[in-house]
Design a protein around this motif. Structure first.
Motif, PDB file in Angstrom:
ATOM      1  N   GLU A  40      19.077  41.526  75.011  1.00 37.59           N
ATOM      2  CA  GLU A  40      20.419  40.873  74.036  1.00 37.59           C
ATOM      3  C   GLU A  40      20.215  39.569  73.596  1.00 37.59           C
ATOM      4  OE1 GLU A  40      25.225  41.555  73.574  1.00 37.59           O
ATOM      5  OE2 GLU A  40      24.123  42.523  75.392  1.00 37.59           O
ATOM      6  N   ALA A  41      19.975  38.655  74.681  1.00 35.80           N
ATOM      7  CA  ALA A  41      19.800  37.314  74.361  1.00 35.80           C
ATOM      8  C   ALA A  41      18.708  37.031  73.245  1.00 35.80           C
ATOM      9  CB  ALA A  41      19.516  36.709  75.565  1.00 35.80           C
ATOM     10  N   TYR A  42      17.604  37.761  73.415  1.00 36.12           N
ATOM     11  CA  TYR A  42      16.501  37.629  72.638  1.00 36.12           C
ATOM     12  C   TYR A  42      16.970  37.835  71.008  1.00 36.12           C
ATOM     13  CZ  TYR A  42      12.293  39.216  69.957  1.00 36.12           C
ATOM     14  OH  TYR A  42      11.487  39.040  69.052  1.00 36.12           O
ATOM     15  N   LEU A  43      17.834  39.075  70.908  1.00 38.02           N
ATOM     16  CA  LEU A  43      18.069  39.301  69.655  1.00 38.02           C
ATOM     17  C   LEU A  43      18.953  38.268  69.120  1.00 38.02           C
ATOM     18  CD1 LEU A  43      19.080  43.299  70.027  1.00 38.02           C
ATOM     19  CD2 LEU A  43      17.083  42.139  69.205  1.00 38.02           C
ATOM     20  N   ARG A  44      19.974  37.766  69.785  1.00 39.34           N
ATOM     21  CA  ARG A  44      20.706  36.611  69.450  1.00 39.34           C
ATOM     22  C   ARG A  44      20.105  35.494  69.035  1.00 39.34           C
ATOM     23  NH1 ARG A  44      26.778  37.007  72.253  1.00 39.34           N
ATOM     24  NH2 ARG A  44      27.007  39.066  72.260  1.00 39.34           N
ATOM     25  N   TRP A  45      18.996  35.138  69.836  1.00 36.34           N
ATOM     26  CA  TRP A  45      17.849  34.109  69.482  1.00 36.34           C
ATOM     27  C   TRP A  45      17.213  34.222  68.274  1.00 36.34           C
ATOM     28  CZ3 TRP A  45      17.045  29.301  70.534  1.00 36.34           C
ATOM     29  CH2 TRP A  45      15.688  28.669  70.578  1.00 36.34           C
ATOM     30  N   LEU A  46      16.826  35.456  67.983  1.00 41.22           N
ATOM     31  CA  LEU A  46      16.257  35.849  66.825  1.00 41.22           C
ATOM     32  C   LEU A  46      17.047  35.330  65.444  1.00 41.22           C
ATOM     33  CD1 LEU A  46      14.701  39.328  66.753  1.00 41.22           C
ATOM     34  CD2 LEU A  46      13.551  37.245  66.588  1.00 41.22           C
ATOM     35  N   ASP A  47      18.473  35.610  65.545  1.00 48.77           N
ATOM     36  CA  ASP A  47      19.367  35.061  64.564  1.00 48.77           C
ATOM     37  C   ASP A  47      19.570  33.696  64.315  1.00 48.77           C
ATOM     38  OD1 ASP A  47      19.407  37.742  63.745  1.00 48.77           O
ATOM     39  OD2 ASP A  47      20.868  38.298  64.945  1.00 48.77           O
ATOM     40  N   VAL A  48      19.502  32.755  65.299  1.00 56.59           N
ATOM     41  CA  VAL A  48      20.036  31.596  65.465  1.00 56.59           C
ATOM     42  C   VAL A  48      19.016  30.595  64.660  1.00 56.59           C
ATOM     43  CG1 VAL A  48      18.995  30.591  67.370  1.00 56.59           C
ATOM     44  CG2 VAL A  48      21.205  29.703  66.826  1.00 56.59           C
ATOM     45  N   ASP A  49      19.515  29.711  64.158  1.00 55.88           N
ATOM     46  CA  ASP A  49      18.766  28.550  63.544  1.00 55.88           C
ATOM     47  C   ASP A  49      17.933  27.817  64.591  1.00 55.88           C
ATOM     48  OD1 ASP A  49      17.566  26.453  62.127  1.00 55.88           O
ATOM     49  OD2 ASP A  49      19.127  25.539  61.332  1.00 55.88           O
ATOM     50  N   ARG A  50      16.820  28.168  64.973  1.00 59.02           N
ATOM     51  CA  ARG A  50      16.400  27.668  66.106  1.00 59.02           C
ATOM     52  C   ARG A  50      15.902  26.241  65.995  1.00 59.02           C
ATOM     53  NH1 ARG A  50      14.738  32.790  65.508  1.00 59.02           N
ATOM     54  NH2 ARG A  50      12.671  32.168  64.721  1.00 59.02           N
ATOM     55  N   GLU A  51      15.694  25.611  64.674  1.00 54.17           N
ATOM     56  CA  GLU A  51      15.329  24.326  64.518  1.00 54.17           C
ATOM     57  C   GLU A  51      16.570  23.594  64.868  1.00 54.17           C
ATOM     58  OE1 GLU A  51      12.472  23.324  63.512  1.00 54.17           O
ATOM     59  OE2 GLU A  51      11.753  25.241  63.306  1.00 54.17           O
TER      60      GLU A  51
END
Length: 294
Positions: A40-51
């Motif tokens: 679930e954390a990975y799915l949220r990490w996908l959606d965040v502006d990682r920059e």
């Protein structure tokens, strides 16, 4: 940075996976639930502006902690339907820990069945603060950022958690070598039906916790006191000589995998102090043993 956004996100998560899995497991006491939280954390990490995320490890730790705390709250609400005592999922350790090396006594203790069992008496915020401060050495200010609380509040939660754990049992003092000696001696005495020797090995106020989850035979209430524990284990293990007992390491400490002729398996681990066994942890729920070798 090369690769698709999904591949980049997966790479960042993979780099921190052992730490994150160890955090989630310590918070939940279940490797299955911990892996669900990481997904679930990975799915949220996908959606965040990682920059915009300066420190991915810190950000992911916050996400994993919050997800685990939510899951703890839901699990505590549903715990009344669980059959018998609930114990943590035993995790094979030793040559290749799933959540990083347990290269110190403190780290081994932080995943021990004994401590994880005691953590069940804490509220989800108390457990989160205790794990983050004790196992990961995070300062209260950083823990406060993760939990949206003040540093003073987190300090108070930590001291409350320590007090509640101390109320559960005295601190476990036996090291791995002493635990192995007591465990092997206990099994030998149980197989021989030696009640006197069993009673001698167990503290007078010891408790045996038995988690069958309603799926296999197990005492549905804790077995308390040296005499009752001795009779219980002598009665169960003294008759069928065909029970196989394989020594192993679970949760950073000595344990046994017990196999009945019909293939039913249990794990047995102990806590000890002052040369005697203070607690026994017997897990037979098949859902918690699927990761064991064999």
């Amino acid at each position: 940075m090369t690769g698709t956004p999904a591949a980049q996100a997966a790479g960042a998560l993979t780099a921190h996976r052992p730490m994150l899995l160890g955090l989630a497991y310590r918070l939940l006491g279940s490797l299955h639930d911990a892996e669900d939280v990481l997904q679930e954390a990975y799915l949220r990490w996908l959606d965040v502006d990682r920059e915009s995320v300066a420190e991915p490890r810190r950000y992911l730790s916050r996400v994993v902690t919050r997800l685990a705390v939510d899951r703890l709250r839901a699990r505590q609400a549903a715990r009344e339907t669980y059959v018998g005592p609930w114990l943590p999922e035993p995790v094979p350790t030793g040559a290749a820990e799933p959540f990083g090396p347990l290269d110190s006594a403190e780290l081994r203790d932080s995943v021990s069945v004994a401590l994880l069992h005691l953590l069940e008496r804490l509220t989800p915020p108390e457990r989160a603060v205790y794990v983050l401060h004790t196992a990961f050495a995070l300062p209260y200010a950083e823990i406060g950022e993760i939990l949206d609380r003040s540093a003073a509040d987190c300090r108070q939660l930590y001291h409350r958690a320590v007090a509640r754990i101390a109320d559960g049992r005295p601190r476990f003092t036996a090291g791995p070598a002493e635990q192995r000696r007591l465990l092997d001696a206990f099994l030998a005495a149980a197989r021989d039906g030696d009640l006197a020797r069993l009673t001698e090995l167990v503290a007078s106020d010891a408790v045996s916790w038995n988690d069958g989850g309603g799926a296999v035979r197990a005492a549905r209430n804790p077995v308390r006191g040296a005499d009752r524990i001795a009779r219980f284990f002598a009665g169960v293990y003294g008759r069928p000589r065909s029970i196989e007992a394989a020594p192993t390491e679970l949760n950073g400490g000595p344990a046994l995998v017990l196999r009945w002729p019909d293939g039913t398996r249990y794990t047995l681990a102990i806590a000890a102090a002052d040369g005697r066994i203070t607690d026994l942890y017997l897990v037979g729920n098949p859902a918690k043993l699927s990761r064991l070798p064999g």
